[in-house]
Design a protein around this motif. Structure first.
Motif, PDB file in Angstrom:
ATOM      1  N   THR A   1      38.236  41.087  36.673  1.00 11.75           N
ATOM      2  CA  THR A   1      37.411  41.917  35.791  1.00 11.75           C
ATOM      3  C   THR A   1      37.999  42.099  34.404  1.00 11.75           C
ATOM      4  OG1 THR A   1      36.178  44.007  35.689  1.00 11.75           O
ATOM      5  CG2 THR A   1      38.463  44.114  36.406  1.00 11.75           C
ATOM      6  N   TRP A   2      39.252  41.636  34.197  1.00  9.83           N
ATOM      7  CA  TRP A   2      39.937  41.881  32.933  1.00  9.83           C
ATOM      8  C   TRP A   2      39.747  40.705  31.971  1.00  9.83           C
ATOM      9  CZ3 TRP A   2      42.260  46.319  31.448  1.00  9.83           C
ATOM     10  CH2 TRP A   2      42.533  47.269  32.442  1.00  9.83           C
TER      11      TRP A   2
ATOM     12  N   GLU B   1      34.406  45.947  35.306  1.00  7.81           N
ATOM     13  CA  GLU B   1      33.926  46.023  36.680  1.00  7.81           C
ATOM     14  C   GLU B   1      34.851  46.927  37.482  1.00  7.81           C
ATOM     15  OE1 GLU B   1      31.167  44.697  37.691  1.00  7.81           O
ATOM     16  OE2 GLU B   1      30.723  43.507  35.903  1.00  7.81           O
ATOM     17  N   ASN B   2      34.417  47.234  38.701  1.00  4.20           N
ATOM     18  CA  ASN B   2      35.205  48.118  39.548  1.00  4.20           C
ATOM     19  C   ASN B   2      35.692  47.390  40.801  1.00  4.20           C
ATOM     20  OD1 ASN B   2      32.696  47.812  40.656  1.00  4.20           O
ATOM     21  ND2 ASN B   2      32.454  49.960  41.285  1.00  4.20           N
ATOM     22  N   ASP B   3      36.250  46.193  40.609  1.00  2.00           N
ATOM     23  CA  ASP B   3      36.650  45.399  41.763  1.00  2.00           C
ATOM     24  C   ASP B   3      38.097  45.632  42.188  1.00  2.00           C
ATOM     25  OD1 ASP B   3      37.996  44.248  39.681  1.00  2.00           O
ATOM     26  OD2 ASP B   3      37.376  42.178  40.110  1.00  2.00           O
ATOM     27  N   GLY B   4      38.806  46.543  41.520  1.00  2.00           N
ATOM     28  CA  GLY B   4      40.180  46.855  41.908  1.00  2.00           C
ATOM     29  C   GLY B   4      41.220  45.858  41.454  1.00  2.00           C
ATOM     30  N   SER B   5      40.885  44.984  40.514  1.00  2.00           N
ATOM     31  CA  SER B   5      41.846  43.962  40.081  1.00  2.00           C
ATOM     32  C   SER B   5      42.801  44.530  39.026  1.00  2.00           C
ATOM     33  CB  SER B   5      41.113  42.742  39.535  1.00  2.00           C
ATOM     34  OG  SER B   5      40.374  43.080  38.379  1.00  2.00           O
ATOM     35  N   TYR B   6      43.879  43.752  38.762  1.00  2.49           N
ATOM     36  CA  TYR B   6      44.977  44.231  37.938  1.00  2.49           C
ATOM     37  C   TYR B   6      45.107  43.440  36.633  1.00  2.49           C
ATOM     38  CZ  TYR B   6      46.610  46.346  42.320  1.00  2.49           C
ATOM     39  OH  TYR B   6      46.712  47.074  43.468  1.00  2.49           O
TER      40      TYR B   6
ATOM     41  N   GLU C   1      38.886  52.940  25.109  1.00  4.70           N
ATOM     42  CA  GLU C   1      37.527  53.089  25.635  1.00  4.70           C
ATOM     43  C   GLU C   1      37.622  53.517  27.088  1.00  4.70           C
ATOM     44  OE1 GLU C   1      33.483  50.398  26.371  1.00  4.70           O
ATOM     45  OE2 GLU C   1      35.046  49.725  24.977  1.00  4.70           O
ATOM     46  N   SER C   2      36.847  54.509  27.474  1.00  2.00           N
ATOM     47  CA  SER C   2      36.880  54.995  28.845  1.00  2.00           C
ATOM     48  C   SER C   2      35.534  55.614  29.167  1.00  2.00           C
ATOM     49  CB  SER C   2      37.999  56.032  29.025  1.00  2.00           C
ATOM     50  OG  SER C   2      38.048  56.499  30.341  1.00  2.00           O
ATOM     51  N   SER C   3      34.802  54.956  30.041  1.00  4.42           N
ATOM     52  CA  SER C   3      33.445  55.435  30.326  1.00  4.42           C
ATOM     53  C   SER C   3      33.150  55.428  31.826  1.00  4.42           C
ATOM     54  CB  SER C   3      32.411  54.576  29.589  1.00  4.42           C
ATOM     55  OG  SER C   3      32.530  53.213  29.972  1.00  4.42           O
ATOM     56  N   GLY C   4      33.992  56.136  32.554  1.00  4.00           N
ATOM     57  CA  GLY C   4      33.651  56.424  33.935  1.00  4.00           C
ATOM     58  C   GLY C   4      34.328  55.597  34.980  1.00  4.00           C
ATOM     59  N   VAL C   5      35.058  54.546  34.625  1.00  2.00           N
ATOM     60  CA  VAL C   5      35.720  53.743  35.641  1.00  2.00           C
ATOM     61  C   VAL C   5      36.977  54.478  36.118  1.00  2.00           C
ATOM     62  CG1 VAL C   5      36.814  51.541  36.138  1.00  2.00           C
ATOM     63  CG2 VAL C   5      34.862  51.641  34.584  1.00  2.00           C
TER      64      VAL C   5
ATOM     65  N   ARG D   1      44.958  49.095  36.446  1.00  4.07           N
ATOM     66  CA  ARG D   1      43.979  48.770  37.482  1.00  4.07           C
ATOM     67  C   ARG D   1      42.755  49.658  37.349  1.00  4.07           C
ATOM     68  NH1 ARG D   1      44.435  50.347  43.829  1.00  4.07           N
ATOM     69  NH2 ARG D   1      42.640  49.168  44.614  1.00  4.07           N
ATOM     70  N   CYS D   2      41.585  49.061  37.508  1.00  2.00           N
ATOM     71  CA  CYS D   2      40.359  49.829  37.697  1.00  2.00           C
ATOM     72  C   CYS D   2      40.076  49.846  39.203  1.00  2.00           C
ATOM     73  CB  CYS D   2      39.187  49.187  36.950  1.00  2.00           C
ATOM     74  SG  CYS D   2      39.259  49.474  35.188  1.00  2.00           S
TER      75      CYS D   2
END
Length: 904
Positions: free
Chosen positions: A471-472, A483-488, A509-513, A549-550
């Protein structure tokens, strides 16, 4: 002001000190310096202005602890570039002399000319040259028409004869003389032309060359048969010593052997490159030999330097690049007599070891045959693991503390089967009792002292250095996850275990993840990191690096920039942000026996309704030993009952606090069984502490008729509120002094005594002069504290005194009675005040902060004054306070000078 300072005979400022001395700026010969004593634990002043116990450390006692020391160069002319003196006379043919001219040769116009006659010679004798000497020869041919010419040695100039030249140009040749004849010159082969600028210099000095080796331009050219020794140099090494041997080699074909020995200590060179070997010599010469086939190539830049100095290497140990290596054969590495024989002391030994086979090295306090009692107090690895019985398991940096009654020797044992290397060995002697005056830096600005940047591409200038999950992505100067797939997003191996690092990054930027951040495998979780800058100081437990991580379960986007990891070296004073002061204090005892440990089983214990974390928060000491308190209800920290206080006695209770997110914080001192005494009311300090800096909170109280008390450091902390605490201190006096750490018992810091300054001849004038001090009191308690010029007694003196009343400043001139005595209460003695007393027969004045506060035109001056003391003479009225400067002038100053001197 500069002219005033030029006139002063003594100037003391907090700039330098020795053990037992406060050093004057002026005079510079040491005759003005003050004696200082405390005879209790040494201290330092840290970035927050805290005075802490420290251990006074010697210089490193181990020699060559990183094995990098190299001795003198043992090889001479290792680059084959050495050239001797010019051997040719009149090589520029300025005159028709010094040369023997055969038929057809002539000298004119600054040249030697040949007319084409064949096999004729132009030569001279090179006195002192011998067979097998090697020479660098240069000469210039001009006006060439035909034929050829060559240089040569010996009879017939053919021992040897050089290359035949048949064109204009400047030529360089290297020839080895093979004749006993000293003749050198040119041989014509029908040569028509001119010779000029002839030079012959010996090269290849100190080397013994055999067939197959010739000197070239800064190198030794080799064309040797198999097994031929082609070059050697004598008296290079000592049998049994270890040497670092370096050589640059060019191999066209074959291979060679380098010996630092007679037969056994050798290394093979089979390709071109720069080589470094560590060899234990079993002979005294360096030799080169073609190996099992013919060898063609060259060598240069040969170096032999002793290494491993000061170390005794047992079986299986050898020296390599900046380390010692054990090769699985049991043996010791030792350095003896590190600590002085007959000395009882504590030593700190430290080293870094890397074990590649086997389990452990064994640490010994000293050699078996050394006398004296030696005890290993502790051994720890840099991850905090304690080592028992001297068994140092695994890899890392190890620290051992040793107590010895008769010196110290460092010793490690590698058991059979252990392959390891060690380096960075240090041993220092630790001294706890000393006499060091303290410089106080309160009011200065401080900044983090940081090492170099460890992160690569932390500003995301391009898409490099980072490992990215699905997702990065990196672009436009930042990294973003959508995305919210938990990747690093991560980097590894950017730190050293046990070192402290400052980790900073920007969230742009930070919008809810939902996000989380990992520093050295320690996770710092957050359901949503808001836009802003984040900073974390943490000690690396491993080399896993940093990760972003997200986490799964959210939507939105999360972008970061300016990621940085730098080693945290503590704090340092911002240049030019303030001016220090000497800190002189009375004797005091911290009655709190566990001043830095909170929680169950210690002096301070948490009640129900709060949680305690003693592991991660950075205290004012710079260590991760602050206590974090979070209220889960009516949370508070209270002391065990103190049952030994005296009635009707003043006490000062102090501690350090830092707010995290509390909205209600209170503290109180409470007598058990009744309110009693005075100053025992609940005190709110929410407005006294900040979220950025540590603040010291002090309660001054009198016990009244009670002797047992509770000391609350936090009381009525709001539910969910968090604060940090550190450094509790209870003293039997009316004000708090600098912090005294404890760890299991009470600790006493002795009184600071600073006296006997300016004992040099002629530094003080009894007839007239000025005494100046820039000082602040420790407490506005009405206690008399003096700085004076005197004769060693209170009877003849000039004194500046914090007097017997609140905010009282006194100036006194005593000459077997009172000549001048004035008091002012117009200034706050807790602030820094500039005070001067000017004295002269029938002419006295006192100045404070640019104002003349008193004069007197009648009175005698003291006699016999010869010393400056931080008291009123003898031991009367010792001064406790903060001193920025003390100075003395030997003549009275004018009012304008005194005003300039004392103006804030």
């Amino acid at each position: 002001m500069s002219n005033l300072l030029d006139k002063a005979s003594v100037i003391l400022t907090p700039t330098a000190y020795n053990n037992g001395e406060a050093l004057c700026v002026k005079p510079s010969d040491g005759s003005g310096d003050f004696d200082f004593s405390r005879n209790s634990a040494a201290t330092r002043v840290n970035a927050q202005g805290l005075v802490e116990n420290v251990q006074i450390l010697s210089s490193i006692l181990v020699q060559n602890g990183d094995f990098s020391e190299e001795g003198a160069e043992e090889v001479s002319n290792g680059s084959f570039s050495q050239e001797g003196v010019e051997l040719v006379t009149n090589g520029s043919f300025d005159t028709d002399s010094d040369w023997n001219k055969g038929t057809g040769w002539s000298i004119s116009g600054g040249k030697a000319i040949c007319d084409g006659t064949n096999s004729v010679y132009l030569y001279q004798s090179l006195a002192g040259t011998t067979t097998n000497d090697v020479f660098k020869i240069t000469y210039t041919i001009s006006n060439y028409i035909s034929g050829s010419v060559a240089v040569g040695f010996g009879s017939g100039l053919n021992q040897p004869l050089g290359t035949q030249r048949n064109a204009d140009g400047t030529y360089t040749e290297y020839l080895t003389k093979s004749s006993t004849s000293t003749s050198f010159g040119f041989k014509s082969a029908s040569f028509i032309g001119s010779i000029d600028n002839v030079s012959v210099r010996e090269v290849g000095q100190d080397w013994v060359l055999t067939s197959g080796a010739t000197i070239g331009e800064n190198k030794l050219d080799i064309n040797a048969n198999a097994y031929d020794y082609f070059a050697r140099q004598l008296d290079v090494s000592t049998i049994g010593k270890t040497y670092k041997v370096s050589v640059d080699a060019e191999i066209d074909s074959g291979r060679m052997i380098l010996y630092l020995a007679d037969t056994n200590a050798f290394e093979v060179i089979d390709t071109s490159g720069s080589y470094t070997f560590y060899i234990v010599a079993d002979g005294t010469q360096i030799r080169f030999r073609a190996f099992d086939t013919a060898l063609v190539g060259s060598i240069t830049n040969i170096s032999v330097k002793e290494v491993g100095q000061d170390w005794d290497l047992g079986t299986g140990w050898e020296i390599a690049e900046n380390k010692a290596i054990s090769n699985a054969t049991q043996g010791y590495i030792t350095q003896t007599d590190v600590g002085g024989a007959g000395v009882t002391a504590t030593y700190k030994a430290q080293w870094t070891q890397n074990i590649t086979a086997g389990t452990r090295l064994r640490f010994f306090a000293r050699n078996y045959n050394d006398s004296g009692t030696v005890t290993i107090l502790s051994i720890t690895r840099d991850d905090g693991t304690s080592m028992g019985g001297g068994n140092c398991v695994g890899s890392g940096t190890f620290t051992a503390y040793v107590s010895s009654t008769n010196g110290y020797s460092f010793k490690l044992l590698a058991e059979a089967g252990v392959e390891a290397d060690i380096t960075n060995i240090s041993v220092i002697e630790i001294t706890d009792d000393t006499n060091l005056p303290r410089i106080n830096y309160e009011g200065f600005s401080y900044q983090d002292a940081l090492g170099s940047e460890e992160v690569l591409n932390g500003t995301f200038d391009d898409d490099t250095a980072w490992t990215k999950g699905t997702t990065w992505s990196i672009g436009d100067g930042f990294a973003i996850a959508t995305e919210n797939d938990g990747s690093y997003l991560y980097q590894t191996n950017i730190c050293e275990i046990g070192k402290k690092y400052k980790f900073t990054f920007d969230v742009t930027e930070s919008s809810g993840v939902p996000q989380c951040v990992s520093l050295f495998n320690i996770w710092f979780d957050s359901s949503s990191l808001a836009v802003g800058t984040y900073s974390i100081i943490h000690t690396a437990a491993n080399t896993s690096g940093i990760r972003f991580r997200c986490k799964t379960g959210g939507t939105g986007s999360f972008a970061i920039d300016n990621v940085s990891v730098k080693e945290y070296l503590g704090q340092e004073v911002v240049p030019n942000s303030g001016c220090g002061s000497w800190l002189f204090e009375p004797q005091s005892t911290n009655l709190v026996t566990q001043s830095e440990t909170y929680g169950s089983g210690t002096f301070f214990s948490g009640t129900s309704g709060s949680t305690i974390d003693n592991t991660t928060s950075i205290s004012p000491s710079g260590e991760a030993n602050a206590t974090q308190i979070t209220s889960t209800g009516a949370g508070k920290i209270q002391s065990i009952a103190i049952t030994t206080l005296s009635q009707n006695t003043d006490y000062a209770f102090s501690f350090y606090a830092k707010n995290v997110d509390a909205t209600e914080v209170k503290s109180r001192v409470l007598a058990i069984g009744g309110s009693g005494g005075s100053g025992l009311n609940t005190v709110s300090y929410i407005n006294e502490i900040s979220t950025e800096n540590w603040s010291r909170i002090t309660h001054n109280f009198n016990t009244g008729t009670h002797t047992t008390f509770y000391l609350y450091m936090s009381n009525e902390l709001n539910s969910g509120g968090t604060i940090q605490l550190w450094g509790a201190q209870l003293e039997q006096q009316s004000y708090a002094t600098s912090y005294i750490p404890t760890s299991g018992s009470t600790v006493t810091r002795n009184q600071d005594v600073c006296t006997n300054g300016a004992t040099g001849t002629g530094l003080i004038n009894s007839t007239e002069g000025v005494l100046y001090a820039e000082i602040a009191a420790l407490a506005n308690d009405g206690t008399n504290r003096a700085i004076s010029v005197n004769d060693g007694t209170p009877s003849n003196r000039v004194s500046i005194v914090f007097g017997g009343g609140a905010n009282e400043i006194r100036g006194q001139v005593i000459s077997s009675g009172t000549s001048f005595d004035f008091t002012t209460t117009s200034y706050n003695v807790l602030n820094n005040n500039k005070i001067a007393i000017s004295y002269k027969l029938n002419d006295f004045s006192m100045w404070v902060n640019g104002t003349k506060v008193s004069t007197d035109t009648s009175g005698n001056t003291p006699s016999g004054m010869n010393v400056i003391n931080f008291n009123a003479g003898g031991t009367v009225l010792p001064f406790f306070g903060k001193t920025k400067a003390v100075a003395v002038w030997k003549e009275a100053l004018s009012d304008s000078e005194l005003q300039s001197l004392t103006t804030i």
